[in-house]
Design a protein around this motif. Structure first.
Motif, short mmCIF file in Angstrom:
data_model
loop_
_atom_site.label_atom_id
_atom_site.label_comp_id
_atom_site.label_asym_id
_atom_site.label_seq_id
_atom_site.Cartn_x
_atom_site.Cartn_y
_atom_site.Cartn_z
N LEU A 46 38.09 -121.97 83.49
CA LEU A 46 38.68 -123.29 83.28
C LEU A 46 37.63 -124.39 83.24
O LEU A 46 37.70 -125.29 82.40
CB LEU A 46 39.71 -123.58 84.38
CG LEU A 46 40.43 -124.92 84.25
CD1 LEU A 46 41.19 -125.02 82.94
CD2 LEU A 46 41.36 -125.11 85.44
N SER A 47 36.62 -124.33 84.09
CA SER A 47 35.59 -125.38 84.11
C SER A 47 34.86 -125.46 82.77
O SER A 47 34.60 -126.55 82.25
CB SER A 47 34.61 -125.15 85.25
OG SER A 47 34.00 -123.88 85.12
N GLY A 48 34.50 -124.32 82.20
CA GLY A 48 33.84 -124.29 80.89
C GLY A 48 34.77 -124.76 79.79
O GLY A 48 34.36 -125.49 78.88
N PHE A 49 36.03 -124.33 79.86
CA PHE A 49 37.02 -124.77 78.87
C PHE A 49 37.15 -126.29 78.89
O PHE A 49 37.22 -126.92 77.83
CB PHE A 49 38.37 -124.11 79.16
CG PHE A 49 39.50 -124.72 78.37
CD1 PHE A 49 39.69 -124.37 77.05
CD2 PHE A 49 40.33 -125.65 78.95
CE1 PHE A 49 40.72 -124.94 76.31
CE2 PHE A 49 41.36 -126.23 78.22
CZ PHE A 49 41.56 -125.88 76.90
N LEU A 50 37.17 -126.90 80.07
CA LEU A 50 37.33 -128.35 80.15
C LEU A 50 36.12 -129.07 79.57
O LEU A 50 36.26 -130.13 78.94
CB LEU A 50 37.59 -128.78 81.60
CG LEU A 50 38.95 -128.34 82.14
CD1 LEU A 50 39.05 -128.67 83.63
CD2 LEU A 50 40.09 -128.97 81.37
N ILE A 51 34.93 -128.51 79.72
CA ILE A 51 33.74 -129.09 79.08
C ILE A 51 33.89 -128.99 77.57
O ILE A 51 33.66 -129.96 76.84
CB ILE A 51 32.45 -128.40 79.57
CG1 ILE A 51 32.21 -128.73 81.04
CG2 ILE A 51 31.25 -128.81 78.70
CD1 ILE A 51 31.13 -127.89 81.68
N GLN A 52 34.27 -127.81 77.08
CA GLN A 52 34.46 -127.62 75.65
C GLN A 52 35.52 -128.57 75.09
O GLN A 52 35.34 -129.17 74.04
CB GLN A 52 34.85 -126.18 75.34
CG GLN A 52 33.76 -125.19 75.59
CD GLN A 52 34.26 -123.76 75.49
OE1 GLN A 52 35.37 -123.44 75.88
NE2 GLN A 52 33.43 -122.89 74.95
N PHE A 53 36.63 -128.67 75.80
CA PHE A 53 37.71 -129.55 75.36
C PHE A 53 37.22 -131.00 75.28
O PHE A 53 37.52 -131.71 74.31
CB PHE A 53 38.90 -129.43 76.32
CG PHE A 53 40.09 -130.24 75.90
CD1 PHE A 53 40.97 -129.74 74.96
CD2 PHE A 53 40.30 -131.50 76.44
CE1 PHE A 53 42.07 -130.49 74.57
CE2 PHE A 53 41.40 -132.25 76.05
CZ PHE A 53 42.28 -131.75 75.11
N SER A 54 36.45 -131.42 76.26
CA SER A 54 35.91 -132.79 76.26
C SER A 54 34.95 -133.01 75.10
O SER A 54 34.99 -134.06 74.44
CB SER A 54 35.21 -133.07 77.58
OG SER A 54 36.12 -133.01 78.65
N LEU A 55 34.09 -132.04 74.83
CA LEU A 55 33.18 -132.16 73.69
C LEU A 55 33.94 -132.20 72.37
O LEU A 55 33.63 -132.99 71.47
CB LEU A 55 32.18 -131.00 73.69
CG LEU A 55 31.14 -131.03 74.80
CD1 LEU A 55 30.38 -129.70 74.84
CD2 LEU A 55 30.18 -132.20 74.62
N PHE A 56 34.94 -131.35 72.25
CA PHE A 56 35.76 -131.30 71.04
C PHE A 56 36.42 -132.66 70.81
O PHE A 56 36.37 -133.22 69.71
CB PHE A 56 36.80 -130.18 71.16
CG PHE A 56 37.57 -129.92 69.92
CD1 PHE A 56 37.02 -129.16 68.89
CD2 PHE A 56 38.86 -130.41 69.76
CE1 PHE A 56 37.73 -128.91 67.72
CE2 PHE A 56 39.58 -130.16 68.60
CZ PHE A 56 39.01 -129.41 67.59
N GLU A 57 37.04 -133.19 71.85
CA GLU A 57 37.72 -134.49 71.74
C GLU A 57 36.72 -135.62 71.46
O GLU A 57 37.03 -136.54 70.72
CB GLU A 57 38.54 -134.77 72.98
CG GLU A 57 39.78 -133.91 73.08
CD GLU A 57 40.73 -134.08 71.91
OE1 GLU A 57 41.04 -135.24 71.53
OE2 GLU A 57 41.16 -133.06 71.35
N ALA A 58 35.54 -135.55 72.06
CA ALA A 58 34.52 -136.58 71.82
C ALA A 58 34.09 -136.59 70.36
O ALA A 58 33.91 -137.67 69.77
CB ALA A 58 33.31 -136.36 72.74
#
Length: 144
Positions: A46-58
């Motif tokens: 989950l922690s890695g997914f949340l980083i990826q999700f944040s980068l994707f949204e950015a």
């Protein structure tokens, strides 16, 4: 393709989506599901997914964009050679995304077949796209 993501310890339909990722298992996972297909586990915790999700949204929500479709592998190498790769596994099971960053810039590159690639660059300022301007890429959109 419409899809949903769930967090939890199992891929069953009884998993309840939660923003906090709390579940009874010590290894919290995110599950992707499109329509009525079987859920697919995200490769990152989950922690890695949340980083990826944040980068994707950015990158997707940035004010200044550079978009290219149908790139070749050599073009992707040229595009990403001056960027820092984010050391996480690919994001999104149906068209795996890899992330690259530089000051003020987030780029994600994806491919459904491993032969043709799409690139999406999002920048906080127009000048962050300057290094991409001279690349031999036919941009669909370039705000630099």
């Amino acid at each position: 393709m419409p899809s949903e993501s769930r967090t939890g310890s199992c891929p069953s339909q009884t998993c309840t989506p939660t923003i906090s990722g709390r579940c009874s298992s010590s290894a919290s996972r995110t599950w992707f599901r499109a329509f009525d297909e079987e859920p697919i586990a995200e490769q990152e915790p989950l922690s890695g997914f949340l980083i990826q999700f944040s980068l994707f949204e950015a990158s997707m929500g940035a004010e200044y964009l550079a978009l290219a479709r149908k790139l070749t592998a050599p073009q992707v190498e040229r595009l990403t050679e001056a960027l820092h790769p984010v050391p996480l596994r690919p994001f999104w099971p149906w068209a795996p995304n890899r992330f690259y960053v530089a000051p003020g810039l987030v780029v994600h590159v994806s491919s459904e077949d491993g032969e043709a690639f799409d690139a999406w660059a999002g920048a906080t300022h127009r000048s962050a796209l300057d290094p991409l301007a001279g690349l031999p890429i036919d941009w669909n959109r370039f705000d630099g």
